[in-house]
Design a protein around this motif. Structure first.
Motif, PDB file in Angstrom:
ATOM      1  N   MET A  81     -11.803  -5.310  -1.879  1.00  0.00           N
ATOM      2  CA  MET A  81     -12.540  -4.415  -1.040  1.00  0.00           C
ATOM      3  C   MET A  81     -13.524  -3.805  -1.066  1.00  0.00           C
ATOM      4  SD  MET A  81      -9.983  -2.077   1.487  1.00  0.00           S
ATOM      5  CE  MET A  81      -8.688  -2.951   0.885  1.00  0.00           C
ATOM      6  N   HIS A  82     -14.656  -3.707  -0.081  1.00  0.00           N
ATOM      7  CA  HIS A  82     -15.179  -2.412   0.303  1.00  0.00           C
ATOM      8  C   HIS A  82     -16.576  -2.985  -0.800  1.00  0.00           C
ATOM      9  CE1 HIS A  82     -14.267  -0.299   3.878  1.00  0.00           C
ATOM     10  NE2 HIS A  82     -12.651  -0.559   3.433  1.00  0.00           N
ATOM     11  N   TYR A 114       0.534  -1.022  -0.332  1.00  0.00           N
ATOM     12  CA  TYR A 114      -0.206  -0.209  -0.144  1.00  0.00           C
ATOM     13  C   TYR A 114       0.878   1.549  -0.297  1.00  0.00           C
ATOM     14  CZ  TYR A 114      -3.918  -2.562   1.355  1.00  0.00           C
ATOM     15  OH  TYR A 114      -4.767  -4.524   1.612  1.00  0.00           O
ATOM     16  N   SER A 135      -3.781  -9.155 -10.036  1.00  0.00           N
ATOM     17  CA  SER A 135      -4.164  -7.657 -10.403  1.00  0.00           C
ATOM     18  C   SER A 135      -4.642  -6.826  -9.491  1.00  0.00           C
ATOM     19  CB  SER A 135      -4.592  -7.235 -12.125  1.00  0.00           C
ATOM     20  OG  SER A 135      -5.340  -8.049 -12.457  1.00  0.00           O
ATOM     21  N   THR A 136      -5.879  -7.930  -9.281  1.00  0.00           N
ATOM     22  CA  THR A 136      -6.994  -6.440  -8.402  1.00  0.00           C
ATOM     23  C   THR A 136      -6.553  -6.717  -7.270  1.00  0.00           C
ATOM     24  OG1 THR A 136      -9.045  -8.017  -8.741  1.00  0.00           O
ATOM     25  CG2 THR A 136      -8.451  -5.495 -10.257  1.00  0.00           C
ATOM     26  N   LEU A 137      -8.141  -5.927  -5.863  1.00  0.00           N
ATOM     27  CA  LEU A 137      -7.795  -6.584  -4.810  1.00  0.00           C
ATOM     28  C   LEU A 137      -9.609  -6.293  -3.611  1.00  0.00           C
ATOM     29  CD1 LEU A 137      -6.445  -7.350  -1.898  1.00  0.00           C
ATOM     30  CD2 LEU A 137      -5.973  -4.161  -1.587  1.00  0.00           C
ATOM     31  N   ASP A 194     -15.673  -3.463  -4.109  1.00  0.00           N
ATOM     32  CA  ASP A 194     -15.069  -3.230  -5.135  1.00  0.00           C
ATOM     33  C   ASP A 194     -13.994  -3.127  -5.044  1.00  0.00           C
ATOM     34  OD1 ASP A 194     -14.640  -1.321  -6.928  1.00  0.00           O
ATOM     35  OD2 ASP A 194     -14.790   0.561  -5.999  1.00  0.00           O
ATOM     36  N   PHE A 195     -13.327  -3.052  -6.315  1.00  0.00           N
ATOM     37  CA  PHE A 195     -11.884  -4.225  -6.807  1.00  0.00           C
ATOM     38  C   PHE A 195     -10.659  -2.671  -6.741  1.00  0.00           C
ATOM     39  CE2 PHE A 195     -14.358  -6.295  -8.930  1.00  0.00           C
ATOM     40  CZ  PHE A 195     -14.768  -7.143  -7.875  1.00  0.00           C
ATOM     41  N   PHE A 196      -9.905  -2.870  -6.435  1.00  0.00           N
ATOM     42  CA  PHE A 196      -8.978  -1.770  -6.054  1.00  0.00           C
ATOM     43  C   PHE A 196      -6.787  -2.335  -6.644  1.00  0.00           C
ATOM     44  CE2 PHE A 196     -12.109   0.067  -3.092  1.00  0.00           C
ATOM     45  CZ  PHE A 196     -11.472   1.305  -3.265  1.00  0.00           C
ATOM     46  N   LEU A 197      -6.028  -1.774  -6.158  1.00  0.00           N
ATOM     47  CA  LEU A 197      -4.689  -1.975  -6.392  1.00  0.00           C
ATOM     48  C   LEU A 197      -5.024  -4.230  -6.037  1.00  0.00           C
ATOM     49  CD1 LEU A 197      -3.658   1.186  -7.328  1.00  0.00           C
ATOM     50  CD2 LEU A 197      -3.958  -0.232  -9.114  1.00  0.00           C
ATOM     51  N   GLY A 198      -4.425  -4.581  -6.409  1.00  0.00           N
ATOM     52  CA  GLY A 198      -4.102  -6.122  -6.333  1.00  0.00           C
ATOM     53  C   GLY A 198      -2.105  -5.857  -6.174  1.00  0.00           C
ATOM     54  N   SER A 207      -0.424  -5.702 -10.050  1.00  0.00           N
ATOM     55  CA  SER A 207      -0.472  -4.011 -10.244  1.00  0.00           C
ATOM     56  C   SER A 207       0.418  -2.938  -9.819  1.00  0.00           C
ATOM     57  CB  SER A 207      -2.239  -3.687 -10.188  1.00  0.00           C
ATOM     58  OG  SER A 207      -2.657  -4.203 -10.811  1.00  0.00           O
TER      59      SER A 207
END
Lengths: 304, 304
Positions: free
Chosen positions: B198-199, B167, B194-196, B201-205, B208
């Motif tokens: 969370m909530h 992070y 590639s993605t994470l 939704d998708f964030f940067l894994g 990425s």
């Protein structure tokens, strides 16, 4: 056809110079590496101008505006005029304001990049957020994750994500860009060079800095720097050049040389002071082959 | 063969549960999204355990150590034992210490990642730098560029760059990683999602976050998380499982389901609470097709 080698060959250099009126010249890796200007570069540019050649600096580096580039050229004693500088930040700003023409209320640009992009967007009266805003210079928090997921942290007027070289990229900034893309913003890039020549070494270029965004979104940006022909068309429009009498000079095959070849210029000159070496175009599947090459741009001074 | 749909089908769920003794269960997107545990998950895991099934949590998330994962599971009321947790940070630490066996003087790991990786390397007595070191939490300076280019800022004992979800990635940290790779360090990744999720939704894994390093170096890391069979071999070794009586449960085809299929497990269960939907395996060139699917893992509770 194999490229003509110009270094230490007076006749070849004379013939090369006779062929062209305009030289489009890449900067990083051709004129300098970081703040280190290569030997004989100021004199070489002065020589070209003394011979009545037009020298246009065409750079993919988006961290500086044209004005800041002019300052750097002057500081390094490289003769140039403000109108002879054409950068990818400028090219992108012009594309957004004059070609995209986003509707009012959806015309803001979220920037992953530095001051150069902000200045050029300002010059074209394009509103923008992100970029060098100090509010993005911090760790991402759980409140950010929530606010990005529910959209409460997002500016509904953003219609474009413009990515370039950013020395201050972080999770928070990239996560914002990702969420704007997911909500339909267009994805543009000043350029996608993977590396940045500096101190005789390579660091992360714009293409590497925006790689998290490409990877997480699954989208590829529309490139507005070299080798995009959107940039060539803009250069041609501005300088009214005769492509047959124009030569592109650069150190990278996939940006500079391809830019000149795709643009059907009269010629391309590959100098070996930057990213690519001879082996890059000697191999069978080379992305582009130059028509000339030289160890350094200063080797043209043999014609003085 | 088309996967068997388990939701709302008591007979299908009973038959599914009869087939397996061990369930390898992905966490993000299966049990929870961020800190939000999905409805009925604690009860579902308790039900599986009550039926005598072994539940092993196999996660690619490297930000937490096994101990921290146990805390998270407890906090969310999901019954688990410390030895039932298998993370990509642990898997990577074991690979480095027991398989790579780097020579003394070249055995330090430069980490692009969080505390979880540091804790697991510590547990295996592997020395490391980077990671959460506060000295990396700042802008890159010209002195850094110089010191990286001439090598004076680099630790000569680094033999591995290990990248995971970070992070706090920034230009300075990634530029260090790039220069270690250029000097011959091995490039390993805890995982390359590639993605994470969370909530919701998708964030940067992790994939990425390390994309700048991949892009600038031109190197791809050896992956030690799912779907790498290095991880399956380690899981099998630790739990002495019978692959035919083992089922992998996950939300991603390219990590979880592929992990189970490549590992020739008795079955795989795809739950639709995370990254991939049905369309992902219905398409012709799907990377992996599960043998079972359900809307949510909690749909197994019909067998209670």
């Amino acid at each position: 056809m194999a490229p003509t080698y110009l270094s230490n060959d007076r006749a070849a250099v004379d013939s090369f110079l006779d062929k062209f009126d305009v030289f489009l010249i890449d900067c990083d890796g051709v004129l300098w590496s970081g703040d280190h200007v290569y030997d004989g570069i100021p004199e070489t540019i002065a020589m070209l101008r003394a011979k009545g050649k037009r020298t246009v600096f065409v750079t993919n580096n988006s961290t500086k505006s044209r004005e800041e580039y002019l300052k750097k050229l002057s500081k390094l004693n490289i003769p140039a005029d403000a109108e002879d500088i054409f950068g990818s930040a400028y090219s992108s700003a012009v594309y957004i304001s004059r070609i995209l023409k986003l509707p009012q209320g959806k015309n803001k640009v979220f920037i992953l990049g530095e001051k150069g992009i902000e200045s050029e967007l300002d010059a074209e009266n394009v509103p923008h957020i992100g970029g060098t805003d100090p509010n993005f210079k911090r760790d991402i928090t759980d409140a950010d994750f929530k606010g990005l997921a529910d959209g409460s942290l997002l500016d509904p007027e953003v219609g474009v994500v413009l990515a370039g070289l950013d020395y201050h990229f972080n999770y928070l900034k990239v996560a914002h860009g990702l969420h704007y893309l997911k909500r339909g913003a267009k994805f543009l890039a000043t350029n996608t060079d993977s590396t940045l020549p500096m101190h005789h070494d390579f660091f992360l270029g714009a293409g590497s800095v925006m790689a998290p965004l490409v990877n997480a979104s699954g989208q590829k940006p529309l490139e507005l720097g070299k080798p995009s022909q959107a940039m060539m068309d803009a250069v041609e429009g501005k300088f009214q050049l005769n492509r047959q009498r124009t030569c592109m000079i650069g150190d990278r095959l996939n940006t500079d040389i391809k830019f000149g070849v795709d643009g059907k210029l009269g010629g391309t000159l590959h100098v070996l002071t930057g990213v690519d070496n001879k082996a890059a175009w000697e191999k069978e599947d080379a992305i582009a082959v130059p028509s000339f090459y030289a160890d350094t741009l200063s080797d043209l001074r043999i014609a003085e």
